[in-house]
Design an enzyme around this catalytic site. Sequence first.
Site, PDB file in Angstrom:
ATOM      1  N   TYR B 136       1.018  -0.631  -0.204  1.00 26.70           N
ATOM      2  CA  TYR B 136      -0.192   0.152   0.305  1.00 26.70           C
ATOM      3  C   TYR B 136       0.610   1.212   0.143  1.00 26.70           C
ATOM      4  O   TYR B 136       0.360   2.294  -0.899  1.00 26.70           O
ATOM      5  CB  TYR B 136      -0.833   0.281   0.845  1.00 26.70           C
ATOM      6  CG  TYR B 136      -1.471   1.278   1.120  1.00 26.70           C
ATOM      7  CD1 TYR B 136      -2.977   1.727   0.349  1.00 26.70           C
ATOM      8  CD2 TYR B 136      -0.808   2.391   2.342  1.00 26.70           C
ATOM      9  CE1 TYR B 136      -3.429   2.585   1.123  1.00 26.70           C
ATOM     10  CE2 TYR B 136      -1.752   3.481   2.889  1.00 26.70           C
ATOM     11  CZ  TYR B 136      -3.093   3.693   1.530  1.00 26.70           C
ATOM     12  OH  TYR B 136      -3.458   4.957   2.141  1.00 26.70           O
ATOM     13  N   LYS B 140       1.660   4.877  -2.699  1.00 25.92           N
ATOM     14  CA  LYS B 140       1.491   6.079  -2.220  1.00 25.92           C
ATOM     15  C   LYS B 140       2.386   6.857  -3.346  1.00 25.92           C
ATOM     16  O   LYS B 140       2.836   7.995  -3.757  1.00 25.92           O
ATOM     17  CB  LYS B 140       0.722   6.183  -0.725  1.00 25.92           C
ATOM     18  CG  LYS B 140      -0.170   5.977  -0.469  1.00 25.92           C
ATOM     19  CD  LYS B 140      -0.633   6.647  -1.354  1.00 25.92           C
ATOM     20  CE  LYS B 140      -2.859   6.218  -0.827  1.00 25.92           C
ATOM     21  NZ  LYS B 140      -3.805   6.710  -2.002  1.00 25.92           N
TER      22      LYS B 140
END
Lengths: 245, 245
Positions: B136, B140
């Site tokens: 995750y 980003k």
Amino acid sequence: MTQPMRVAVTGGEGMLGRLLAERLDPARFVVRPLGRKEADVTDLAALERAFADTDAVVHLAANSQVGAPWDALVGPNLLGAYHAFEAARRAGVRRVVFASSNHAVGMYLMDADVFADPSRPHLVTPEDPVRPDSLYGATKAWGEALGRLYAEMHELEVVCLRIGWVTEDDRPPTPAQSIREDPEVKRRAPAMWLSHRDCISLIDASLGADLRFGIVNGVSDNAGRWFSLDEGRRLLGWEPADGLR
Amino acid sequence: MTQPMRVAVTGGEGMLGRLLAERLDPARFVVRPLGRKEADVTDLAALERAFADTDAVVHLAANSQVGAPWDALVGPNLLGAYHAFEAARRAGVRRVVFASSNHAVGMYLMDADVFADPSRPHLVTPEDPVRPDSLYGATKAWGEALGRLYAEMHELEVVCLRIGWVTEDDRPPTPAQSIREDPEVKRRAPAMWLSHRDCISLIDASLGADLRFGIVNGVSDNAGRWFSLDEGRRLLGWEPADGLR
């Protein structure tokens, strides 16, 4: 006597893959070049099988066109980078050398501040923030971020090489060969040259050095270069032998 | 009197999206929250249509589970980030505020050197290299690299916010709520709190500030915080009003 290191090379049919198969020291490395048939980087399970019984992976497979459009990058570069690290982890590979690119920070080449003194540009290091110059370059920044994650979260050792400009015939590039339009930028571009000999010694050092994670610039010691060589010396003990004068 | 800014918000049904729709100053912003039906981030053409007649996009839509597996991240986060920037460019949007995350640099939270003096941790800034703590977090970092590319290659203005820990009920988080296992790390985690009020003022500032590109930490002024607030002050003129003591 220590066993030679078993090295799988994705993108084994490309220019760099062929170079490694020919010129990495056979006394120290058993190179297994993997073409698209043996190691389709869009197929995680196939890649894991291809990495069985391997000490290290040199991950070269990618769409290497700087101007490649999005659709041509998603599979080979974006998914491919994840598949390479994840397959290496699953297969119990110890080290991955990831072919990143100068294009992950290519926007510094267009930055007048970096070249305020053209004979001594400000040296860009891997500590500087990424500044991709293309979607291609952004996919390389992605691969580096993944590499750091795999090194810090898992058991992998990872070296990301910001490879400069390697030419097929090993002749230094000329300004005219640069894809840039600004004549000033064109003039700066050949300082990104990486000779075949320096490329081989860099990958040799990346396979053998004692480290957990590093991002290292891969250029020869060219006049007017804007890539630092310090982290190559410090992390890998690597010193280029060639340089454009 | 100047026209209010037309702001499309992807992920409009999520916690932050609802907060923005409720609390951004209606005299200055006309907020258009886009749910999955109006703006499927895996569909570039749909997103471009949804961004028509929009001055700014706040791109919140993503899988926001830190532990999300790869397959659940590819569409919403990896492709989604590209689609958001590219659709904004095509639709002639002026500014994109990209919801990045503290998890792009989450590995610093596990770094003993950062917390050598626990009462005054070393402050991590957006100039420090990314160190994702999860797939995750790596997605980003990818979005930030894309954002910089779109700001430097195209006409977009881009602000990437490394958003801290926003809670549904706006109460500061407790160590027990941290997903980390190490008790020491658990104790540090609440310093990542971002209050609702500070989140709103941060996004307000990100929409209005005069800049081309910036990455900014988004945390309240918490005791023991390891996120710098300097670039928020410098680039956005933003000062948090809350802080965990």
